[in-house]
Every structure is written in structure tokens, then in C-alpha cells.
Design a protein around this motif. Sequence first.
Motif, PDB file in Angstrom:
ATOM      1  N   ARG A 531      37.272  15.361  12.344  1.00 23.06           N
ATOM      2  CA  ARG A 531      36.976  16.797  12.261  1.00 23.06           C
ATOM      3  C   ARG A 531      37.214  17.554  13.559  1.00 23.06           C
ATOM      4  O   ARG A 531      37.408  18.768  13.541  1.00 23.06           O
ATOM      5  N   ASN A 532      37.245  16.886  14.695  1.00 22.74           N
ATOM      6  CA  ASN A 532      37.436  17.575  15.972  1.00 22.74           C
ATOM      7  C   ASN A 532      38.912  17.643  16.376  1.00 22.74           C
ATOM      8  O   ASN A 532      39.241  18.003  17.505  1.00 22.74           O
ATOM      9  N   ASN A 535      40.401  21.144  17.631  1.00 19.39           N
ATOM     10  CA  ASN A 535      39.854  21.528  18.930  1.00 19.39           C
ATOM     11  C   ASN A 535      40.448  20.692  20.059  1.00 19.39           C
ATOM     12  O   ASN A 535      40.775  21.204  21.135  1.00 19.39           O
ATOM     13  N   HIS A 545      37.251  28.745   9.625  1.00 20.43           N
ATOM     14  CA  HIS A 545      36.653  28.024  10.749  1.00 20.43           C
ATOM     15  C   HIS A 545      36.973  26.536  10.648  1.00 20.43           C
ATOM     16  O   HIS A 545      37.418  26.038   9.615  1.00 20.43           O
ATOM     17  N   ASN A 546      36.727  25.851  11.712  1.00 20.88           N
ATOM     18  CA  ASN A 546      37.082  24.435  11.803  1.00 20.88           C
ATOM     19  C   ASN A 546      36.194  23.586  10.890  1.00 20.88           C
ATOM     20  O   ASN A 546      35.175  24.054  10.365  1.00 20.88           O
ATOM     21  N   THR A 548      33.389  21.100   9.714  1.00 27.74           N
ATOM     22  CA  THR A 548      32.015  20.941  10.184  1.00 27.74           C
ATOM     23  C   THR A 548      31.508  19.551   9.838  1.00 27.74           C
ATOM     24  O   THR A 548      32.170  18.785   9.130  1.00 27.74           O
ATOM     25  N   GLN A 549      30.309  19.257  10.298  1.00 27.30           N
ATOM     26  CA  GLN A 549      29.706  17.968   9.972  1.00 27.30           C
ATOM     27  C   GLN A 549      29.425  17.887   8.473  1.00 27.30           C
ATOM     28  O   GLN A 549      29.486  16.803   7.889  1.00 27.30           O
ATOM     29  N   ASP A 551      31.408  19.138   6.122  1.00 25.78           N
ATOM     30  CA  ASP A 551      32.682  18.731   5.526  1.00 25.78           C
ATOM     31  C   ASP A 551      32.884  17.226   5.660  1.00 25.78           C
ATOM     32  O   ASP A 551      33.399  16.564   4.760  1.00 25.78           O
ATOM     33  N   GLU A 552      32.455  16.718   6.793  1.00 27.18           N
ATOM     34  CA  GLU A 552      32.580  15.293   7.073  1.00 27.18           C
ATOM     35  C   GLU A 552      31.716  14.481   6.103  1.00 27.18           C
ATOM     36  O   GLU A 552      32.171  13.476   5.538  1.00 27.18           O
ATOM     37  N   SER A 566      37.881  19.293   2.288  1.00 26.11           N
ATOM     38  CA  SER A 566      38.134  20.569   2.960  1.00 26.11           C
ATOM     39  C   SER A 566      39.516  20.483   3.588  1.00 26.11           C
ATOM     40  O   SER A 566      39.935  19.414   4.054  1.00 26.11           O
ATOM     41  N   ARG A 599      39.549  25.530   4.110  1.00 31.03           N
ATOM     42  CA  ARG A 599      38.522  25.889   5.074  1.00 31.03           C
ATOM     43  C   ARG A 599      39.061  26.857   6.135  1.00 31.03           C
ATOM     44  O   ARG A 599      38.343  27.732   6.622  1.00 31.03           O
TER      45      ARG A 599
END
Length: 803
Positions: A531-532, A535, A545-546, A548-549, A551-552, A566, A599
Motif C-alpha cells: 500500500r505504500n 508514496n 487518495h492512496n 489505506t490500512q 484497503d489492505e 481497491s 480509489r
Amino acid sequence: MIKNYFKTAWRNLAHNKVTSFISVAGLAVGIGCFLLLATYLLNELRYDRFNANADRIVRIVRNYHSTSDNIDKISATTPTAPVPVFKQEFFDVADGVRIYNYSDYKPAAVKYQDKLFNEKKMLLADESFFKIFSFKFLEGNAANSLTQPGSVVITSSIAKKYFGDTDPMGKTLIVNKTNNMLVTGVIEDVPSYSQIKFDLMGTFAISPRSKTQIWDSANNFSYLLLKHGTDLKSLQKQVNAYIANLDKGDEKSGNKTWYTLEPLISVHLHSQATFGLEPSGNIKYIYILSLIAIILLLLACINFLNLVTAKSIERAHEIGVRKVMGALKGQLFIQFITEAALVTFFSLICGLLLAWVNFSWFSDFTGVKLNFAVWNTSWLTTALLALFVVVTFVAGTYPSLYLSAFKPVATLKGKSTGSSGGAVLRKSLVVFQFAVSVFFIIGTVIAGEQLKYIQNLDTGISRDQVMVVNIGMGYKELQAFKDQLTQQPGVKSVSASYDSPVNVRGGYVLKGAEGIPGKLQVAITAIPVERNFANTLGIKLIAGHNFTQADEQQILDTAFQKRKYSFILNETAVKSLGWTPEQAIGKRIDMNNRVGEVRAVAKDFNFASLHQAVTPIVLFPEYDYFGKLLIKTAGPDMANTVAGIQKSWKSFYPNIPFESHFLDQEYEDLYKTEQRTGGILTVFTLVTIFISCLGLFGLAVFSTRQRVREVGIRKVLGAGVFNIVGLISADFLKLVLLSVLIASPLAYYVMNKWLQDFVYRIHVQWWVFVLSAGLAILIAFITVSYQSVKAAMANPVKSLKSE
């Protein structure tokens, strides 16, 4: 008589040491460079021909056409079905083999007793592999070396690496901690001219897909052995008809998949398929390098021609005396061609030594192991003999005819022996030499600017200080390792992905987009990420937006059918669906049965070579497997940062050697062919300039010696050194300027053609031609100035008295 010819030729060469040295040096450099390039070209042209069945082997490539973006994609990777199905369905197919690159995403950790190494060249193949391809067995045999699950065949270098002088047969290698693989064969190291390169070849049976026959998930490389006398065009038509009858659900969308059979021996230089076992060559570069090799040899021959004719005045009296004493024109021709043969012989020996000494450097430069062993002994002998004959007659015929045609009465009276036709020819050859040099200078500058542009282009991904570690792990392992890394000074962020972010290869189909009527399907590239990911790589989001936890969590520890995905789409993907970035947020889509919501929308970024335009891509979190660990570092103390990462790695993976590189390196590796060609252009541009300067020096010698009386008279009448230098140099600089005018439009046309291979490219600027012209003129002036100054400084009394 023959002995006398050689004795006289040797005396003349020994008497004119400077001219002889320049002649031999020029020809030696030309011949040495020719042999280096010829060896490289021979290596490229003989690719895969060592296989006994080379003319009967074909590679299957997968083609896909998407109606949404009207793009044809050609990939060397195929599903598991084609080989077994084609063997069963088509009479002309004798056998087939599937190959899987076991160390594609991460090196295989191979252990034997206390020896542990990462191996980057491990493949898996069906048991038919060594029956189809011809690799020489030192131990074991081709018939049964891969018949048992867990079998592995290794090269002699690997055998020495792990087992030393002991017999490796029957020994067990532990691969990736879980696979015990029995050594059933040892082969000679794979030739550099094989498209299938490996150090370890395991059995395909250990692959989880070995028992399946599926037409999607293309991860293998497929080859077929055809029966003798097979008509490839006829077989291709049968394959096309069979594939057309397969109902894969693409008919309504208009998307199309088909398979092409490529002859093995044409794959390396002619295939357009991407993602092969190794990057393909390019037949266009073979043509270019062949032309360079011939031109370098021709330039060297032109030098010899110019230098010999430049010395003609000094030999005029000798020729006149010989003719008066009864020497026939044919005898004089033989005499002078013998001198040319001696120069060529010494040049050939020096050229051979020059090539031999530089093979190591040239091998590192080209990335291919090269030496004279590439040549068959009889081929090399024949090539050298042919080279000797060709160079002797190309370089020596005109000077021999020119010198032997002198009239004895005129030469003995001291009259000029030069002809206007000969002068025009010499000047034309110098113009040709410098036109070639200017062409290479322009080409080198433009190629360098394009490569610099590629390196500095904002591709939408921040590659700076991103360390890449090849891994093979799921989410739980990654999360624990990531938590420890992020606590270290110098580590800014950590993420992971399935594939390299600068060379993404995953092919998917996006369909069922919410609010879009019909059966619209979009062929896309997609990559599972942590997920990161966005970034860490600085990918900009223009809407949404990116990950998120939350989504994870929707995909963790959940059966595939129940997962809620997502997605982050790039701008191009959103446009292909007919949405604006804002409209796309929250829309539901289906990508290969992965259903979820958009997303965010990312600004377009390059995830493949700049030869290609940006196409649709989707990022999505899926944590079953990661192949690349991405560590964004920061701070000046990089050594301590790397040491800390290594320490953490060893604490987590004591049985796997740590290896890393930076993302910039992966990016630059995409352009190895261009870098290699640009480097070769640079080196041989310098060689061309050197040879051309020798030719210009020869003409300067000839010209200044013809103008000795004129220079003497001018000095007596008050002309200064600078006036005379300018007068003599101007004649040569006019020739160089003419060369610039000839070479510039040709170089502009050729380099524009080359730049068209890049979607993202520079525009050729005017200053390139001004710079190249300035360099050529400066080099020419420096070359000529020595002879001009020498003539200008001569005592006019002596020159007028002798004349």
C-alpha cells in the motif's frame, strides 16, 4: 626476381621510416578495429546455430490486440497450454518444451554444505529440453537428465563453484531452503551466443503449473521441434485456424489473441517480442556496425594511398632511372604492389595483436565474451588471407599504377609528376574521410544527448536513492521486515511490488466498468503492490487518495473470491474508459475477476522503456507474493544505511545472501543496446578521426613539398610565417568545410530515423552541427599546422637553390 622485389621493397620502407610507420599504424588500427567488430558481428550472426536442430526449432510468441487502445502487444511469454496442445493437434510438431525462469524475480538461493550463493540464472524445463537443444554433456546424458522430479543439470563453472574437484553427480543442492535437487548432469558452460542462458537447469515438474494446461497467465517460454521438411507457413496457418476456434470470450469485445512461430535462428536479431529470456538484438545495429567496420578499413586504405602518392616526388628520379635502364611498366607495378603487400603484412600482424590485446576491454564494453575462439580456425585463416589480399590491392593498386606511369624524360628533367586528376582524387578521398568523421561526431553527440535526456527525464517515478532487493515473500514476512527497516536511520520509507516498477510486465483485462454500457474491455498492464508503493516512488495522485490500512485488510487472510479490491488507475486508463479523473473515483471495475473500486487516479508515469508510449496501468494491493523490496533512502551516510539494511537482512534471512542494487540501475539496463551502440560510436569516432588525420597529414606532406619554391619566393618577398601557415592551411580547411556540408544533412537524416525508435526523444538542435564542424576544423588545423609551420620556417635560400 621475386627475391629482388622484396629486398628493394624492404630497403625503401626502411629508408622512409616515418612514412612507413604512419602507413603501418593507420592500416593496423583499421584492421584491428575491423577484426574486433567482425568478431562481435560473427558472434551475433551465429546466435543459436550451434544447436544440431537449429533449423527445425521454433519459438512460440503470444500476440494480443486490444480494440480499446488499438495496440498490438507481442510477448515471448506464453501460458502452459500451447506446447502440449500443439504437440497433440499438429502432425508436423515432433516435440516441444516449456521453460520457466525460476530466478526471474529473485535469485535462487543455492546451498551445498557450507557454501551458499545467489544464482541468477536458474531455469526449469520439461524433460525434453536436452533432446531438443544441443548442450554438450560432460557427465550424465541428454536422454534422462531431467526425467525425475527434483533433477538439476549444472554447468561446469557451477560444478567447480560448489564441488571443487569432487564429482558432483548424485550430490544434492538445496534451493530456496525447500527444494532438494539432485545433480543428474554436468554440461559445458552455455555459449554466449545462445538465447537460452543458464547455470542450473531444473525439471519443470517442480513448478506448480506443470500439470495444468491453461491459456492465460503467460509465464513460460515455449519452443517446438518440427519434423523434417515441415512447411512453417503451412503450420502457421493451421495454428491460426486452431486458435481462432478457441472461444475465450474475446469475440464480443473485438480483442484478439493469437500465436506466432518464430524460427530459432532469427529470434535474436529479428524478433519484436518483449520479455524474452534475454533482450533481443537488433538487425539494424548489425547493419550499422558492419558499415562502420568496412568504412574503418576503407579509411585506413585511403591513408596508405595518400601517403604513397605524397612521397611520389621523392621517388620520381628513381622511377625515371629504372625506366631508362629498361624496367617495364609491369615490373614497376609489381615492385610497388610488393611494397604495399609488405606494409599490409606488417599491418595485419599489428592489427591482430591490437585486436587480441583489446578483446578483454571490448568484451566488457559489449557485455559479450569475445576472442578469436569465436572464429572457426579455417574461417579465421581464410578471413585473414582475404583481408591481406583485399587490403593490398585496395590500398596498393592505384599508387602502383600511378607511380609506374611516370614518364622517364619528365622525371629526370625534374618536371612535376603530379596530374590534376590525381590531385582531385586525393582531395576527394580526404573529403570522404572527414565527411565520415563529421558524420560520426554528429551521431555520437546526438546519441549522447538522447541517452542523457532519457536519464534525466521526469518519468513520474522518483528513482533517486531507491534500493531494490530481490525477494520472494508474502505479507507477513514483509511486514515484520519492513517494521524493522523503517526504524533505521537513513531509511525514509519501505514498500514492495510484484515486479520491477520501471519494467512492469503483468498483462490483465479490465472489464465490467460501472456506468459504461456494452462489453467494453481494456487490455492493461497491472502490478500488485504494497500500500505504500506510490508514496515510496513519488507517484503523484491527481484525484482520490492512496491505499489505506482498511484497503489492505480487505484482501488479507481472505479467500480470493471474497476479496474487495481497491485500485489506482493512471490517467491513460481512465481516459480509455471514458471517465475524467474525478468521475473515476468510487467506480466499480472488474480486472481478471478482481472486483473493487477505483480509489485514486495517478498522473501518467513511465513503467516501461521510453521506446513505448505510456499505456493503461493499474496498481492494486495484493499480498500473496512480492518479488521486489523497495527501500527509499535519505541522508548523506549511505554506507551506514546499507550496512544497517544488510544487518537486518541477515537477522531475518541467515540462509539467503543479501544482494541489492538501485532502481536507477534497473532503469538504465533497459537501454543497454543504445548505451552499447553509443559507446561503440564514441570509440570508433575517435578511431575514425585518428585515421582521417593521418590521411590529411599525408596530403599536407604532398602539398607542401610541391609548393616549396612558392613558399621560398613568398618569404623572400616578405611574407611572414603566419601568412604562409594560413595560406597552406586554408586549402585543407576548405576540404574539411566541404566534408561538413556533405555529412551534416546525411547525419541529420540517419539520426532522426534512429530517434524515431523512441516515443520520448530530443529534437536535433543546430548547435550539434556547429559544434561538430568546429571540432572537425580544429582537428584538421592542428594536423596540418605542423607541416605548414615546418614549410613556413624553412630557409628560402636553400629551398630556391635546391628547386
